[in-house]
Motif scaffolding. Structure first.
Motif, PDB file in Angstrom:
ATOM      1  N   UNK A 183       0.845  -1.184   0.000  1.00  0.00           N
ATOM      2  CA  UNK A 183       0.000   0.000   0.000  1.00  0.00           C
ATOM      3  C   UNK A 183       0.889   1.245   0.000  1.00  0.00           C
ATOM      4  N   UNK A 184       0.748   2.122  -1.021  1.00  0.00           N
ATOM      5  CA  UNK A 184       1.569   3.346  -1.050  1.00  0.00           C
ATOM      6  C   UNK A 184       1.407   4.159   0.231  1.00  0.00           C
ATOM      7  N   UNK A 185       2.466   4.788   0.636  1.00  0.00           N
ATOM      8  CA  UNK A 185       2.585   5.584   1.861  1.00  0.00           C
ATOM      9  C   UNK A 185       2.732   4.669   3.081  1.00  0.00           C
ATOM     10  N   UNK A 186       1.831   3.677   3.202  1.00  0.00           N
ATOM     11  CA  UNK A 186       1.961   2.750   4.322  1.00  0.00           C
ATOM     12  C   UNK A 186       3.303   2.029   4.282  1.00  0.00           C
ATOM     13  N   UNK A 187       3.797   1.717   3.071  1.00  0.00           N
ATOM     14  CA  UNK A 187       5.076   1.018   2.984  1.00  0.00           C
ATOM     15  C   UNK A 187       6.210   1.857   3.565  1.00  0.00           C
ATOM     16  N   UNK A 188       6.212   3.158   3.286  1.00  0.00           N
ATOM     17  CA  UNK A 188       7.262   4.027   3.823  1.00  0.00           C
ATOM     18  C   UNK A 188       7.129   4.197   5.331  1.00  0.00           C
ATOM     19  N   UNK A 189       5.900   4.336   5.804  1.00  0.00           N
ATOM     20  CA  UNK A 189       5.662   4.459   7.246  1.00  0.00           C
ATOM     21  C   UNK A 189       6.098   3.181   7.959  1.00  0.00           C
ATOM     22  N   UNK A 190       5.755   2.044   7.378  1.00  0.00           N
ATOM     23  CA  UNK A 190       6.092   0.753   7.970  1.00  0.00           C
ATOM     24  C   UNK A 190       7.604   0.565   8.037  1.00  0.00           C
ATOM     25  N   UNK A 191       8.314   0.927   6.975  1.00  0.00           N
ATOM     26  CA  UNK A 191       9.772   0.816   6.978  1.00  0.00           C
ATOM     27  C   UNK A 191      10.385   1.692   8.056  1.00  0.00           C
ATOM     28  N   UNK A 192       9.925   2.917   8.143  1.00  0.00           N
ATOM     29  CA  UNK A 192      10.469   3.835   9.148  1.00  0.00           C
ATOM     30  C   UNK A 192      10.212   3.310  10.559  1.00  0.00           C
ATOM     31  N   UNK A 193       9.014   2.825  10.796  1.00  0.00           N
ATOM     32  CA  UNK A 193       8.677   2.272  12.112  1.00  0.00           C
ATOM     33  C   UNK A 193       9.530   1.043  12.423  1.00  0.00           C
ATOM     34  N   UNK A 194       9.670   0.145  11.434  1.00  0.00           N
ATOM     35  CA  UNK A 194      10.390  -1.113  11.652  1.00  0.00           C
ATOM     36  C   UNK A 194      11.849  -0.883  12.024  1.00  0.00           C
ATOM     37  N   UNK A 195      12.518   0.013  11.299  1.00  0.00           N
ATOM     38  CA  UNK A 195      13.963   0.150  11.470  1.00  0.00           C
ATOM     39  C   UNK A 195      14.365   1.134  12.571  1.00  0.00           C
ATOM     40  N   UNK A 196      13.418   1.909  13.055  1.00  0.00           N
ATOM     41  CA  UNK A 196      13.757   2.847  14.130  1.00  0.00           C
ATOM     42  C   UNK A 196      13.047   2.486  15.429  1.00  0.00           C
ATOM     43  N   UNK A 197      11.734   2.382  15.387  1.00  0.00           N
ATOM     44  CA  UNK A 197      10.967   2.164  16.619  1.00  0.00           C
ATOM     45  C   UNK A 197      11.112   0.758  17.178  1.00  0.00           C
ATOM     46  N   UNK A 198      11.122  -0.248  16.313  1.00  0.00           N
ATOM     47  CA  UNK A 198      11.132  -1.630  16.815  1.00  0.00           C
ATOM     48  C   UNK A 198      12.422  -1.956  17.579  1.00  0.00           C
ATOM     49  N   UNK A 199      13.616  -1.691  17.033  1.00  0.00           N
ATOM     50  CA  UNK A 199      14.824  -1.954  17.831  1.00  0.00           C
ATOM     51  C   UNK A 199      14.880  -1.134  19.119  1.00  0.00           C
ATOM     52  N   UNK A 200      14.413   0.116  19.062  1.00  0.00           N
ATOM     53  CA  UNK A 200      14.409   0.951  20.269  1.00  0.00           C
ATOM     54  C   UNK A 200      13.448   0.395  21.309  1.00  0.00           C
ATOM     55  N   UNK A 201      12.308  -0.072  20.867  1.00  0.00           N
ATOM     56  CA  UNK A 201      11.341  -0.678  21.769  1.00  0.00           C
ATOM     57  C   UNK A 201      11.903  -1.956  22.372  1.00  0.00           C
ATOM     58  N   UNK A 202      12.565  -2.756  21.543  1.00  0.00           N
ATOM     59  CA  UNK A 202      13.185  -3.979  22.030  1.00  0.00           C
ATOM     60  C   UNK A 202      14.234  -3.710  23.089  1.00  0.00           C
ATOM     61  N   UNK A 203      15.021  -2.675  22.876  1.00  0.00           N
ATOM     62  CA  UNK A 203      16.043  -2.336  23.868  1.00  0.00           C
ATOM     63  C   UNK A 203      15.413  -1.875  25.174  1.00  0.00           C
ATOM     64  N   UNK A 204      14.322  -1.105  25.074  1.00  0.00           N
ATOM     65  CA  UNK A 204      13.663  -0.606  26.280  1.00  0.00           C
ATOM     66  C   UNK A 204      13.032  -1.730  27.087  1.00  0.00           C
ATOM     67  N   UNK A 205      12.469  -2.722  26.388  1.00  0.00           N
ATOM     68  CA  UNK A 205      11.733  -3.790  27.072  1.00  0.00           C
ATOM     69  C   UNK A 205      12.641  -4.940  27.499  1.00  0.00           C
ATOM     70  N   UNK A 206      13.597  -5.303  26.638  1.00  0.00           N
ATOM     71  CA  UNK A 206      14.424  -6.481  26.917  1.00  0.00           C
ATOM     72  C   UNK A 206      15.861  -6.128  27.267  1.00  0.00           C
ATOM     73  N   UNK A 207      16.260  -4.863  27.041  1.00  0.00           N
ATOM     74  CA  UNK A 207      17.635  -4.459  27.304  1.00  0.00           C
ATOM     75  C   UNK A 207      18.565  -4.643  26.132  1.00  0.00           C
ATOM     76  N   UNK A 208      18.048  -5.141  24.996  1.00  0.00           N
ATOM     77  CA  UNK A 208      18.899  -5.402  23.839  1.00  0.00           C
ATOM     78  C   UNK A 208      18.070  -5.204  22.569  1.00  0.00           C
TER      79      UNK A 208
END
Length: 258
Positions: A183-208
């Motif tokens: 889906x146009x636009x959603x693909x760019x939003x999803x990529x940005x979320x995946x590569x920035x928010x997900x690792x940061x969230x993982x570090x906050x919750x699990x420490x890594x």
């Protein structure tokens, strides 16, 4: 831990671990380490990363499966160590159903065994094993599911061949896996979320955060839907279909042993 099948060709072969290129024989140990780190918070992180959507995706899998309520039925859930799919299947099935949860990672299995409801005693077992070399005879299961796990298997073709082998004639294969947003636009939003928010969230919750960076990268390296459907057919399955959900973030792949 049961080892996957190898050959001399495998020893020289390479594959991907996220975006990194690694010897084929090393991928499984690297994946094991990822899930060793995240096992204790795996389901919590699924809720946080997907805003709870993973629950709807898994319910869609079980609704598609439609386990019977009035006859014996054997089900194999592969890479499902925490029991999330297995518990849902048994909730939907009758008292003669039995689900085997197979996972190569003992830490994930330990989480599932600790969470297993007492009411499923006798209908559920947890087995340490390898999707590439299942410890079961041919034709022993009525259904096979794998949710968000097949992209972590070093030799996907072997896992698909094993799925076909252990299913009875007329058995159902269902694979729930992350895919490529279409889906146009959603693909760019999803990529940005995946590569920035997900690792940061993982570090906050699990420490890594690194295990989650690998998981995001592994999604991008997974075959496109048409290519994965072709692999399923090559394993011997018929009536191969796939259904996109949430704009293509996830796909439910379905096939039958005809």
């Amino acid at each position: 831990m049961q080892a996957g099948r190898t050959s001399r060709g495998d020893e020289a072969a390479e594959t991907h671990f996220g975006y990194a290129t690694v010897p084929l024989g090393e991928k499984q140990s690297r994946v094991d380490e990822v899930f060793h780190k995240v096992a204790g918070r795996y389901d919590l992180m699924n809720d946080l990363m997907s805003a709870g959507l993973h629950r709807a995706w898994k319910e869609a899998l079980v609704s598609t499966l439609r386990p019977p309520s009035r006859r014996p039925w054997r089900h194999l859930d592969v890479a499902g160590g925490t029991g999330d799919i297995a518990f849902r299947v048994l909730e939907a099935a009758g008292p003669q159903a039995h689900v085997t949860v197979l996972d190569i990672n003992p830490d994930m299995l330990a989480v599932g065994e600790a969470r297993a409801p007492a009411r499923f005693a006798g209908q559920l077992d947890f087995v340490e094993g390898n999707a590439e070399s299942l410890p079961y005879p041919a034709g022993g299961f009525d259904a096979y599911t794998i949710a968000f796990g097949i992209r972590n298997v070093p030799r996907i073709d072997l896992a698909l061949s094993e799925a076909y082998r252990v299913l009875r004639r007329g058995g159902r294969f269902l694979c729930l896996e992350f895919s490529h947003v279409d889906v146009p636009i959603l693909d760019a939003v999803y990529d940005a979320y995946s590569f920035t928010a997900v690792p940061a969230l993982g570090k906050a919750v699990t420490g890594d955060g690194e295990p989650y960076r690998y998981l995001v990268e592994s999604i991008r390296k997974f075959p496109r839907p048409a290519a994965f459907s072709a692999m399923i057919r090559e394993a011997g399955f018929g009536r191969v279909t796939d259904r996109p959900m949430s704009g293509g973030i996830v796909r439910l792949h379905s096939a039958w042993k005809l």
